[in-house]
Design a protein around this motif. Structure first.
Motif, short mmCIF file in Angstrom:
data_model
loop_
_atom_site.label_atom_id
_atom_site.label_comp_id
_atom_site.label_asym_id
_atom_site.label_seq_id
_atom_site.Cartn_x
_atom_site.Cartn_y
_atom_site.Cartn_z
N THR A 4 0.86 -1.18 0.00
CA THR A 4 0.00 0.00 0.00
C THR A 4 0.89 1.23 0.00
N SER A 125 -16.89 0.30 1.49
CA SER A 125 -16.93 -0.82 2.44
C SER A 125 -17.66 -2.03 1.87
N LEU A 141 -10.62 7.63 2.47
CA LEU A 141 -10.52 7.02 3.80
C LEU A 141 -11.02 7.92 4.92
N GLN A 149 -13.56 1.23 7.15
CA GLN A 149 -12.17 1.10 6.73
C GLN A 149 -11.67 -0.33 6.87
N ALA A 150 -12.04 -0.99 7.97
CA ALA A 150 -11.63 -2.38 8.17
C ALA A 150 -12.18 -3.28 7.07
N PHE A 153 -10.12 -2.60 3.87
CA PHE A 153 -8.79 -3.20 3.88
C PHE A 153 -8.85 -4.73 3.80
N GLU A 154 -9.88 -5.32 4.35
CA GLU A 154 -10.05 -6.77 4.21
C GLU A 154 -10.31 -7.12 2.75
N VAL A 156 -9.34 -5.39 0.16
CA VAL A 156 -8.08 -5.16 -0.54
C VAL A 156 -7.15 -6.36 -0.39
N LYS A 157 -7.02 -6.88 0.83
CA LYS A 157 -6.14 -8.04 1.06
C LYS A 157 -6.55 -9.24 0.24
N PHE A 164 -2.16 -1.21 -3.61
CA PHE A 164 -3.28 -0.34 -3.30
C PHE A 164 -2.70 1.06 -3.13
#
Length: 172
Positions: A4, A125, A141, A149-150, A153-154, A156-157, A164
């Motif tokens: 990132t 989200s 963000l 946000q969580a 990011f999940e 994205v992973k 990213f």
């Protein structure tokens, strides 16, 4: 391995849609109303005027194209707004999926993107389930709470294969 990149904006971003809630409740409904009015033209702004890509998008496109050895490089833009960066990425030969929570913004972007790209109404989200090479977000963000946000990011992973790219404001 996913990386990132965070870029700091060199100018403060004036947050027109921010409502400070001292009890920490979500400001998303207020922001949604603001952006719907903004992109439908009810509020004067630059929604249809800004056509140049952001300087950050120019740098990201240059890096993506230098790194990529394959055709059909894919990028998901989170919070595409008026589509200026999505359209730029597409003009560079990158297959773009542009997302925004605001249907009025997506209506604008849909008409500007080439056929091999798409624009989707989706909050950050709750993105479409698809694997992409890269993801890109500018000034998104700060408008999300920690739970949103969580979730982002999940996602994205699980779905971004390479990098990213995130540009954010110093103020938030």
């Amino acid at each position: 391995m996913l990386r990132t990149y965070l870029a700091r904006c060199w100018q403060p971003f004036t947050q027109l849609a921010t409502v400070v809630n001292m009890d920490k409740t979500s400001v998303v409904p207020t922001q949604a109303k603001f952006w719907a009015k903004y992109y439908s033209g009810s509020i004067q702004g630059d929604a249809n005027l800004v056509t140049r890509p952001s300087p950050y998008a120019e740098l990201v496109a240059e890096e993506i194209l230098a790194r990529s050895t394959e055709a059909n490089v894919t990028l998901l833009e989170i919070g595409c707004g008026n589509g200026r960066d999505a359209v730029f990425f597409a003009s560079q030969g990158i297959k773009v999926v542009a997302t925004d929570a605001c249907p009025a913004a997506i209506a604008i972007v849909t008409d500007m993107l080439p056929r091999n790209c798409e624009a989707v109404v989706a909050p950050a989200s709750s993105l479409p389930v698809a694997e992409v090479d890269y993801a890109f977000a500018r000034f998104v963000l700060h408008s999300m709470d920690e739970d949103e946000q969580a979730k982002l990011f999940e996602w994205v992973k699980l779905h971004v294969q390479n990098i990213f790219y995130v540009e954010r404001s110093e103020e938030h």
